[in-house]
Design an enzyme around this catalytic site. Sequence first.
Site, PDB file in Angstrom:
ATOM      1  N   GLU B  60     -69.924  -5.137 -43.539  1.00 46.40           N
ATOM      2  CA  GLU B  60     -71.234  -5.648 -43.962  1.00 46.40           C
ATOM      3  C   GLU B  60     -72.386  -4.793 -43.463  1.00 46.40           C
ATOM      4  O   GLU B  60     -73.333  -4.491 -44.197  1.00 46.40           O
ATOM      5  CB  GLU B  60     -71.421  -7.095 -43.495  1.00 46.40           C
ATOM      6  CG  GLU B  60     -70.668  -8.122 -44.310  1.00 46.40           C
ATOM      7  CD  GLU B  60     -69.221  -8.257 -43.873  1.00 46.40           C
ATOM      8  OE1 GLU B  60     -68.498  -9.038 -44.497  1.00 46.40           O
ATOM      9  OE2 GLU B  60     -68.809  -7.571 -42.926  1.00 46.40           O
ATOM     10  N   HIS B 129     -67.249 -20.444 -42.311  1.00 48.86           N
ATOM     11  CA  HIS B 129     -67.497 -20.170 -43.730  1.00 48.86           C
ATOM     12  C   HIS B 129     -68.293 -21.304 -44.374  1.00 48.86           C
ATOM     13  O   HIS B 129     -68.278 -21.459 -45.581  1.00 48.86           O
ATOM     14  CB  HIS B 129     -66.181 -19.996 -44.503  1.00 48.86           C
ATOM     15  CG  HIS B 129     -65.303 -18.911 -43.969  1.00 48.86           C
ATOM     16  ND1 HIS B 129     -64.600 -19.044 -42.806  1.00 48.86           N
ATOM     17  CD2 HIS B 129     -65.020 -17.675 -44.452  1.00 48.86           C
ATOM     18  CE1 HIS B 129     -63.898 -17.939 -42.586  1.00 48.86           C
ATOM     19  NE2 HIS B 129     -64.137 -17.087 -43.568  1.00 48.86           N
TER      20      HIS B 129
END
Lengths: 462, 326
Positions: B60, B129
């Site tokens: 990322e 998540h």
Amino acid sequence: MAVEVVIPMLGVTVENGKIVEWLKTEGDPVEKGESLFIVEADKVTTEVESPATGILAKILLPEGEEVPVLTVVGLITEPGEAIPDAYLPPGASGGVPSKGSKATETGEQVDFAEDAPATQTALSGPVRIVPAARKLAQDRGLDLHSLLPSGPENVITYDDVVKADAPSDDAVPQRISTLARRQAEAHGVSTDAIKGTGVRGRIMRSDVTAAADTVRLERKVSRSAAEVDATFGSVIPMDSMRQTIARRLAGSAFTAPHVAFYTDVHMDPLLQYRKSILNAFEKHYDLRPSINDFLIKAVALTIREFPLLNGMLKDDGIHVLPNINVGLAVAIPNGLVVPAITDADQCGLKGIVQQRSDLVGRALKGQLSMDEMERGTFTISSLAQFDITFFTSILNPPQSGILSVGKTRDELYLVDGEVKVRHVATMGLAVDHRIIDGAMAAGFVQGLKEKLETPAFTFMHT
Amino acid sequence: MREITYCDALNEALRQCMQEDDRVVVLGEDIGCYGGIFQVTKGLLDEFGPDRIVDTPIAEAGFVGACVGAALTGMRPVAEIMFIDFTTVCMDMIVNQMAKMHYMFGGKGRVPMVLRTNIGAGRGTAAQHSQSFHSFFAHMPGLVVAAPATPYDAKGLLTEAIKNDNPVIFVEHKRLYISKGPVPEESYTIPFGKAEIKREGRDVTIVATHALVGSALEAAEQASKEGIEAEVIDPRTLSPLDKDTILNSVQKTGRLLVADEDNKTYGFAAEISAIVAEEAIYYLKAPIIRNASPDTPVPFSPPLEKAYMFGKEALMESIRRLMAYA
């Protein structure tokens, strides 16, 4: 489009209701939120508001007829709109139970204001007031201390200031239902001093009957010989409370096989314990704990050890309820109600005393909400103030346990060959034998006895 | 008007912007062949090729950094971070580079990039998540934070985000991807900092975000049956924030309920409450209520996750509590 008016859902276990009074007649224009009729269920009357603005085109249920909740009882149409054919057949007078979602949602229109405790005392010291109300009061030059709070936790609300600032005009008509007015005349009670519990302080029939009962209690009038004579040979009509008691207790007695277990509880430790904390308790909390308060707490703690005593039998099995709400049977004029202390196992003794004194006080005034009377999961019935040694109780359905408490009496017993005296109370537990067997009931009774006889340990954390 | 899903509305915004402007490129994990974990980028690889739809390694910080650099050179990159939870590994790129460069370069460099990601519990995806810490980014000067609650807003706000010269954190919501609503076929933009009053009312102001906008509208309908009229305001962008719409509403109703899925403490709901307390306290007829997530990680256990979440019923209860102050 026509909007159905239904009998709202009035409580978890309330199945039926009846309209005691229509406040509007067919053809009247109605505003959404305006009171339409007064419904009575079990022991409480509630005003029901209109779900829509329009014309009350059709009344489908006359006054006085008992029907299931959510029954469609009337129809509101727009001006000029015809009544849909479905509602026209004469057979509809029995009420058409509606299963439509619209009816269900409308049914949730119970008046929440009725649940709120009536808080109407002016305060001294720091004033609790919402900011908008404080500003309004300052703008209008009102003394905050002169305002009566009606909000939660004695907070002065915006409306309280608006009302206080309204031009005082004695000609303003009192908000009272016509039924209540008639009742007041019949009882010879002045309505001036009655505080309404209905929508926006409207005086309801139950307020009038409660006021009449209070007056009767205060006077402690012994009935004259003539009145007594008139009782014999007369037929006493069953009011709604008496009918409820009759129906529920007959249902319980003939459905649940009752079995009862008795034990003698040595009361000296608890009496001494109470005495030892009484002064400090009163000083700190300004509350006076009664023996019943200790009993409520001990019962709740014992239920924790025997969860089935918090159970109720239904078609699909035994529902063990999540909250332990201990009900206390309270005799009121003409009957009996059982308001329940919530979460008594978790609640400290102070909280129990608070709840109990508030509930009993309002029970005597007829000001309990439906929820307060319906939420109990176990009942205590005490006749300790009478000369009753012990007695049996009928289960308060759908609960599966009830404790009966007799008077505390003197008993002789031997210590090292010496005769001594001690205080003893006989307590009895009746259970629903369909779901609770003897050994468990005996265990519960024994556990409760132990708790009451070792109060310092039992109430250590409360 | 035709109705499409929130997911398809986002897809359409990306497609139309890419057709219109060659500088628009998309970078992210599994966004090409697979079409993105929530299928927002499906079909784009076929239409625009691997030079403009770039499947990146699981890195990322790397590809968000690449987007910052590309944006500085005049591209209009869109990064997709699968879950907002993963922005933590590229926080330096976001906070110290993406948000700061325009300021530190004295306005001479611009970072016209979009970072798309999503929040929301309720899909059994556990504590790493399922988080909803969008308030984080709204706290950081230099970033636009968009929070669409409907398919219409999703398309209009994403198109605006891509065309806008500022760096935008574009926060979508997992549970909303399958929700449907009317969306025009042609391209359009919704300006940042303009709240929408989704329902008018006189008694209670509900400021709600993301999926809770729908819950608030449901609660408002039920409240209406009890004679309570709630006004539902969706700010649509958390930063810039349309304070005026919120303050005007509170001045009218005197009662504020804020519904947001971030954790309660120090979150978006706290900020809205503080603004109203600072700027409209004399209009308040009742204490402010925040309905927000508990201050715990999102549980994986389905019963616990259910207990963690809240919706219409909790809002209804709050509305009633507010209305107890007449």
